[in-house]
Design an enzyme around this catalytic site. Structure first.
Site, short mmCIF file in Angstrom:
data_model
loop_
_atom_site.label_atom_id
_atom_site.label_comp_id
_atom_site.label_asym_id
_atom_site.label_seq_id
_atom_site.Cartn_x
_atom_site.Cartn_y
_atom_site.Cartn_z
N SER A 12 0.87 -1.18 0.00
CA SER A 12 0.00 0.00 0.00
C SER A 12 0.90 1.23 0.00
O SER A 12 1.59 1.50 0.99
CB SER A 12 -0.90 0.00 1.24
OG SER A 12 -1.81 -1.06 1.18
N LYS A 37 -7.36 0.93 -3.24
CA LYS A 37 -6.99 0.48 -1.90
C LYS A 37 -7.26 1.56 -0.86
O LYS A 37 -7.72 1.28 0.25
CB LYS A 37 -5.52 0.06 -1.87
CG LYS A 37 -5.00 -0.35 -0.48
CD LYS A 37 -5.77 -1.54 0.09
CE LYS A 37 -5.37 -1.86 1.53
NZ LYS A 37 -4.07 -2.52 1.63
N LYS A 87 -1.31 5.12 8.57
CA LYS A 87 -0.53 5.47 7.37
C LYS A 87 -1.46 5.59 6.16
O LYS A 87 -1.38 6.54 5.38
CB LYS A 87 0.54 4.40 7.11
CG LYS A 87 1.36 4.62 5.84
CD LYS A 87 2.03 3.34 5.36
CE LYS A 87 1.02 2.39 4.75
NZ LYS A 87 1.61 1.28 3.99
#
Length: 295
Positions: A98, A172, A240
């Site tokens: 990611s 995502k 994050k």
């Protein structure tokens, strides 16, 4: 398809099971991990071990990158002795980490310059999905590159082509926004019913199958009720991703008020020392805010 030689970079909670599944599918897998002990555990599954990233990818038909962040991916792939320089023209690079959308687009440009096909293909499904080979895989790239990657990705889950390079990461981030927001909402519901005197396990059972049902209610509500916060998805990675999503939303001129509140919840959780716990442990942050004894 004929078995391929696959280099695999990053064999942590997610990468280890993914490398095993590629090996089970008949591919010859060479793995590298910055902490060698994590990669060593794969030897018994038939995965070859490499001393450095270049050794892992040299001569590979395809390379899977499952490292922790955009900067780490850039370091390992694009540095002076990076893996990209050791890859053969015409081979395939699939970044399943990611990372920011812009990072994926920049990596795709560097790969194209080296004559290498690039796909960004982040995943959803957590450790369970990685072990079972049932990950939801969001693939960004050209139709040719994604077509080349699909047989490899199918050994790890269900790939869907969502657009050009960078769009896998965009999908995502959308996924992470939904997951993070739903986890916080479920944590609020658990806190609410526990404080009101109901049996949270029975409330969860009652809600299953209704409009409130979800994978989060099935899995993460159970973790909250059982106080099982062993990390499947550590909170430090959740924050994050929420931070990355908010930063990209700014570049699109968007304000995402719900995600902003959720991001603050996870940021506070990490600041209070719970970053290595599962993201379902955001329940603890709600308890802090309500001056309740920590679960």
């Amino acid at each position: 398809m004929a078995p391929l030689t696959i280099g695999f970079l990053g064999t942590g909670i997610m990468g280890g099971p993914m490398a095993r599944n590629l090996c089970r599918a008949g591919h010859a897998v060479r793995a590298w991990n910055r902490s060698p002990d994590k990669a060593a555990a794969l030897a018994g599954a038939g995965v070859g071990l490499a001393a450095d990233p270049a050794e892992a990818v040299r001569g590979a038909d395809a390379v899977i990158c499952m490292l922790s962040s955009g900067p780490v991916c850039d370091e390992i792939l694009l540095g002076p002795d990076g893996a990209l320089a050791a890859m053969a023209p015409g081979s395939l690079l699939v970044v399943m980490s990611s990372i920011p959308v812009e990072t994926a687009q920049r990596q795709a440009a560097a790969a194209a310059q080296a004559g290498i096909h690039y796909v960004d293909a982040p995943v959803s499904g957590g450790e369970r999905g990685a072990i079972a080979g049932t990950l939801a895989i969001m693939a960004g790239g050209s139709p040719e590159a994604v077509g080349q990657a699909e047989p490899v990705l199918a050994a790890m889950g269900r790939p869907t082509h969502v657009g050009p390079a960078g769009c896998g990461q965009l999908a995502k981030l959308a996924n992470q926004a939904i997951v993070a927001s739903t986890i916080v909402t479920v944590a609020e519901a658990i806190t609410f019913v526990e404080s009101g005197g109901a049996d949270p396990a029975k409330v969860r059972e009652a809600l299953l199958g209704g409009f409130a049902d979800s994978t989060i209610l099935k899995q993460h509500a159970l973790r909250m009720i059982e106080r099982d916060f062993a990390p499947g998805g550590p909170a430090k990675y959740q924050v994050k991703d929420t931070g990355t999503a908010l930063a990209h939303a700014e570049t699109l001129g968007l304000t995402l008020p719900v995600l902003s509140l959720v991001d603050q919840m996870f940021s506070d959780m990490v600041a209070h020392g719970d970053g290595d716990l599962d993201h379902s442990a955001v329940l603890r942050e709600l308890y802090r805010r309500n001056d309740l004894p920590l679960p």
